[in-house]
Design an enzyme around this catalytic site. Structure first.
Site, PDB file in Angstrom:
ATOM      1  N   LYS A   1       0.633  -1.148   0.053  1.00 32.81           N
ATOM      2  CA  LYS A   1      -0.061   0.032   0.009  1.00 32.81           C
ATOM      3  C   LYS A   1       0.840   1.110   0.084  1.00 32.81           C
ATOM      4  CE  LYS A   1      -3.047   3.068   2.517  1.00 32.81           C
ATOM      5  NZ  LYS A   1      -2.218   4.277   2.163  1.00 32.81           N
TER       6      LYS A   1
ATOM      7  N   GLY B   1       5.817   5.312   9.039  1.00 33.98           N
ATOM      8  CA  GLY B   1       5.046   6.372   9.113  1.00 33.98           C
ATOM      9  C   GLY B   1       5.007   7.153  10.127  1.00 33.98           C
ATOM     10  N   SER B   2       4.027   7.587  10.449  1.00 37.79           N
ATOM     11  CA  SER B   2       3.521   8.465  11.599  1.00 37.79           C
ATOM     12  C   SER B   2       3.443   7.610  12.602  1.00 37.79           C
ATOM     13  CB  SER B   2       2.391   9.401  11.494  1.00 37.79           C
ATOM     14  OG  SER B   2       1.317   8.619  11.499  1.00 37.79           O
TER      15      SER B   2
ATOM     16  N   CYS C   1      12.980  10.916   8.395  1.00 36.90           N
ATOM     17  CA  CYS C   1      12.702  10.576   9.656  1.00 36.90           C
ATOM     18  C   CYS C   1      14.023  10.579  10.559  1.00 36.90           C
ATOM     19  CB  CYS C   1      12.199   9.116   9.620  1.00 36.90           C
ATOM     20  SG  CYS C   1      10.550   8.931   9.175  1.00 36.90           S
TER      21      CYS C   1
ATOM     22  N   GLU D   1       8.697   1.640  11.645  1.00 38.11           N
ATOM     23  CA  GLU D   1       9.705   2.792  11.497  1.00 38.11           C
ATOM     24  C   GLU D   1       8.832   4.079  11.629  1.00 38.11           C
ATOM     25  OE1 GLU D   1      11.432   5.837  10.525  1.00 38.11           O
ATOM     26  OE2 GLU D   1      11.690   4.894   8.574  1.00 38.11           O
ATOM     27  N   LEU D   2       8.966   4.724  12.555  1.00 41.32           N
ATOM     28  CA  LEU D   2       7.982   5.915  12.734  1.00 41.32           C
ATOM     29  C   LEU D   2       9.080   6.974  12.869  1.00 41.32           C
ATOM     30  CD1 LEU D   2       5.777   4.203  15.499  1.00 41.32           C
ATOM     31  CD2 LEU D   2       5.876   4.259  12.970  1.00 41.32           C
TER      32      LEU D   2
END
Length: 456
Positions: A158, A210-211, A266, A232-233
């Site tokens: 996605k 993402g967040s 990030c 992995e934020l």
């Protein structure tokens, strides 16, 4: 109206809209991924899968310019940096193709007692869901998909809502490389549909970049259904300057570490922690160099920065800067905005009671702190909910090692920035997530380490 669309952040033009996947199409995609795992992932050799992955690397190289131009349109990445991202993907796909046999080979275990043998055999686990962000549309996919495809896992991918064109380009490379139907599929799914995918018993794991909010939501759903997750934020990485044989080089590294991808990374350096004796010279040189890097048309030659990725990203960053100033911080340089373009901005006077002290700024904004000692620098660096990467600059190797050991982060880079590599594991701790991508550790996340014990 579909949420998937290419909206050029440099102009605001909607280039193309893409339809979301239907319920029937999504069901068929999950079934195809399951079938491909059984017929391909579980039955082909590592060398056969590695040859396909190697071909994807070659196609990235062959289509380099076209691929780069796509992500300039999608999220405003300066063209030179977009080309660099594609080149890094060539390295990643190639790295796993070249090293898969070694990484996935049987691992004998020396028995403490008894006759016979014991071995760990690494095998695929099945279909996986990857949920990808917009800031590195090719790189993020490569570090998830390459190790898993070479292992034999199949992938449902996605993409971010604003990156359907790059996702389409990756899908074309997968097909052209010769992967079978169902091995890798792009799904332009809604959030409700993604929840259904995670809940489906045929899906064996989820990887999200993402967040924090997205990571918490996905982890909660996955936990309910007993699915492994790699997250992995965000990050608010410290850049700690304790000493420098050449201050100009340290400043150059600081600016490069902050402005890569227009500050939308990030693991970018975001908080600059400088000792008393270097602070005044550093802040003067740093602000001068930061403001010298001006936003420009991302397609222009040598552009250091482009626009932020979207209008909403620009509005979020503006709100953060406004709140930081309202709560006592001072803009030492920059602070200007025109549409989605931000000038490089330097904040000083950020105190622990300011929201900015614990937030991640996703754009060309740097916070600079003065400290009186190594111990104070470490304490300040660790005073964050994040723990992704960090940077330590010191002319004393023992001090650099001491500080690196004390930092509560997943990665530490000493006396340099931009040193990521396909062979180096990437990931964090605390609210920056868990699990690792890239390197040997990246291929170990979704592998069945099956024990085979033969008694006689």
């Amino acid at each position: 109206m579909s949420k998937y669309a290419v909206v050029n952040p440099a102009s605001g033009e909607t280039v193309r809209e893409y339809p979301e996947i239907s319920g029937e199409e999504l069901s068929a995609a999950i079934a195809a991924a399951t079938s491909a795992h059984r017929s391909w992932g579980m039955k082909t050799s590592i060398s056969e899968r590695a040859a396909l992955v190697k071909k994807v690397a070659e196609l990235h190289s062959e289509r380099r310019e076209a691929l780069a131009e796509i992500i300039v349109r999608e999220m405003g990445k300066p063209l030179d940096q977009a080309l660099g991202e594609v080149d890094f993907c060539v390295d990643i796909w190639g790295y796993y193709a070249d090293n898969a046999e070694n990484f996935l080979k049987d691992e004998p275990i020396e028995l403490l007692a008894g006759e016979g043998t014991a071995v760990i055999r690494r095998a695929s686990v099945g279909p996986l869901l990857g949920i990808m962000p917009w800031n590195f549309p090719y790189y993020q996919v490569a570090r998830f998909a390459a190790p898993n495809l070479v292992t034999g896992n199949t992938v449902l991918l996605k993409p971010a809502h604003q990156c359907p064109e790059s996702a389409e380009a990756i899908q074309e490379m997968i097909v052209d490389a010769g992967f079978p139907e169902g091995a890798y599929q792009t799904i332009l799914a809604t959030n409700d549909q993604i929840e259904e995918v995670i809940a489906d018993p045929r899906i064996q794991g989820v990887s999200l970049t993402g967040s924090e909010r997205a990571g918490a939501a996905v982890a909660e759903i996955a936990g309910r259904h007993l699915k492994k997750v790699v997250l992995e934020l965000g990050g608010s990485d410290p850049f700690i300057l304790l000493g420098a044989e050449d201050l100009d080089e340290a400043v150059e590294a600081a600016v490069a570490g902050r402005l890569d991808n227009t500050g939308q990374s990030c693991n970018a350096a975001k908080r600059f922690i400088v000792t008393d004796e270097l602070y005044d010279d550093f802040i003067a040189k740093f602000t001068a160099s930061m403001t010298a890097a001006e936003p420009a048309d991302p397609m222009s030659e040598g552009a250091a920065m482009g626009p932020l990725s979207s209008a909403s990203a620009a509005e979020t960053l503006q709100d953060q800067i406004d709140r930081a100033v309202a709560q006592g911080a001072t803009i030492a340089a920059g602070g200007d905005r025109k549409d989605n373009y931000f000038s490089s901005t330097v904040l000083v006077g950020v105190t622990p009671d300011n929201d900015a002290h614990h937030e991640e700024f996703f754009g060309p904004v740097a916070s600079v702190y003065r400290v009186g000692s190594e111990e104070e620098a470490i304490e300040l660096a660790n005073d964050t909910p994040f723990g992704l990467g960090s940077y330590v600059f010191s002319s004393d190797p023992e001090q650099a090692q001491r500080v690196a050991d004390a930092l509560d982060t997943g990665m530490v880079y000493v006396n340099g920035v931009g040193a990521d590599g396909a062979e180096l594991p990437f990931g964090g701790v605390k609210r920056s997530g868990f699990g690792r991508e890239l390197g040997r550790y990246g291929i170990e996340e979704f592998v069945n380490k099956k024990l085979i014990r033969v008694m006689k």
